[in-house]
Design an enzyme around this catalytic site. Structure first.
Site, mmCIF file in Angstrom:
data_model
loop_
_atom_site.group_PDB
_atom_site.id
_atom_site.type_symbol
_atom_site.label_atom_id
_atom_site.label_comp_id
_atom_site.label_asym_id
_atom_site.label_seq_id
_atom_site.Cartn_x
_atom_site.Cartn_y
_atom_site.Cartn_z
ATOM 1 N N CYS A 44 0.828 -1.209 0.000
ATOM 2 C CA CYS A 44 0.000 0.000 0.000
ATOM 3 C C CYS A 44 0.862 1.259 0.000
ATOM 4 O O CYS A 44 1.723 1.416 0.872
ATOM 5 C CB CYS A 44 -0.910 -0.028 1.234
ATOM 6 N N TYR A 175 -5.367 6.568 -9.112
ATOM 7 C CA TYR A 175 -6.591 5.815 -8.817
ATOM 8 C C TYR A 175 -7.771 6.376 -9.601
ATOM 9 O O TYR A 175 -8.651 5.635 -10.041
ATOM 10 C CB TYR A 175 -6.894 5.857 -7.315
#
Length: 336
Positions: A44, A175
């Site tokens: 992450c 994203y």
């Protein structure tokens, strides 16, 4: 934590648990060595920031760390890497257990990084943006000798301004491209992302770091997206105007940071790829993880020393990575 607006635009839910761990304990959680466990996943980018800052500041001995595996199910990150699939300190198999200790039936996404209060087993905060700032400003009594000033007071306004644009347009921008729900939303997201990448490239063309002459919080925030760009975002998220390795200034800047202790030695390319390509089955239904790209070029000379600057300011590099926190062999960049 994601949702979609009319028109297919991706929007991240940023309503995090905002309790802070502070020197004066004003939120009920005072800075205290050994009390808190930082739960992360190397895959992450938001968690990777906290791993880097914890290492740069030398907080390894006062804030323990727990590593989730690179993949998770719809409910929670899990401790797949630990014996029996259970975190050895918190004694839980799923990070959601710590969230539910704090807020029963916590309704939002179970995210990393998370700071967990070990005595109660409850999450204190998952506010990743504030978390690293607090490492720099609230934990100063426990910084290592020679720790850098990642958030120096005279530069905070500029760091905040630069970091805000990096977050909205680059960290979250990739994203926005990858999870766009329509062609129009993707096109707009793509333009926003590369406009911002051109902006930071121009900013870095004649200065070694984003703000001032040493590494700051802003550089940490940009690096974790750049490290994932070619292995994931270029193809998986369709951010394909150019690879990072085809953007000369940003590629040299990223290599400069990667070769700085605290950055490359916390980056696990295998887990990064496993996370995105396996978890995002809506984007990659086959869940096949690509073998490339070749990572040897991360270790090539970058030449940015010519711009001056001192990576750690008046400080010094951190020491070796603790043995139990090293990136597994074969998961980082290999010697060319």
């Amino acid at each position: 934590m994601a949702s979609y607006l009319a028109g297919g635009d991706f929007q991240r839910d940023t309503n995090y648990i905002s309790t802070r761990i502070t020197a004066d304990g004003r939120d009920g959680y005072p800075v205290e060595p050994g009390r808190y466990r930082l739960v992360v996943a190397r895959a992450c980018p938001w968690a990777n920031r906290t791993i880097i800052v914890r290492r740069l500041l030398g907080l390894e001995k006062v804030i323990s760390i727990g590593f989730c595996g690179p993949t998770h199910d719809q409910r929670s990150w899990t401790f797949d890497l630990d014996p029996g699939g259970v975190d050895p300190v918190l004694q839980i198999p799923r990070l959601q257990d710590a969230y539910f200790k704090r807020i029963p039936d916590y309704p939002k996404g179970i995210t990393v990084p998370a700071m967990v209060d070990v005595p109660t087993g409850a999450v204190v905060t998952n506010d990743f943006a504030q978390m690293t700032l607090d490492f720099s400003t609230e934990w100063t009594a426990y910084h290592r000798d020679g720790a850098p000033q990642l958030y120096p007071e005279p530069l905070r306004d500029e760091i905040d301004t630069v970091a805000r644009r990096i977050y909205t347009e680059i960290n979250n921008g990739v994203y926005r491209c990858g999870f766009a729900g329509t062609q129009e939303a993707y096109d707009a997201a793509y333009d926003r992302l590369f406009t911002a990448l051109d902006w930071v490239s121009n900013r870095l063309a004649d200065q070694r770091y984003l703000v001032g002459d040493s590494i700051t919080e802003a550089d940490v925030r940009l690096f974790t997206t750049l490290a994932r760009f070619d292995p994931v975002y270029h193809g998986h998220f369709k951010c394909n105007r150019q690879k990072l390795s085809e953007m000369p200034v940003l590629w040299a800047y990223a290599r400069d940071l990667f070769q700085t202790p605290g950055f490359g030695d916390t980056t696990d390319f295998v887990q990064i790829k496993q996370h995105y390509y396996i978890v995002h089955a809506d984007i990659n239904p086959s869940r096949i993880v690509p073998d490339g790209p070749d990572l040897a070029n991360w270790l090539l000379p970058h030449g940015r020393e010519a711009l001056g600057g001192r990576p750690f300011g008046d400080g010094a590099p951190p020491g070796p990575v603790p043995a139990d926190e090293r990136v597994p062999a074969g998961h980082g960049a290999q010697q060319p």
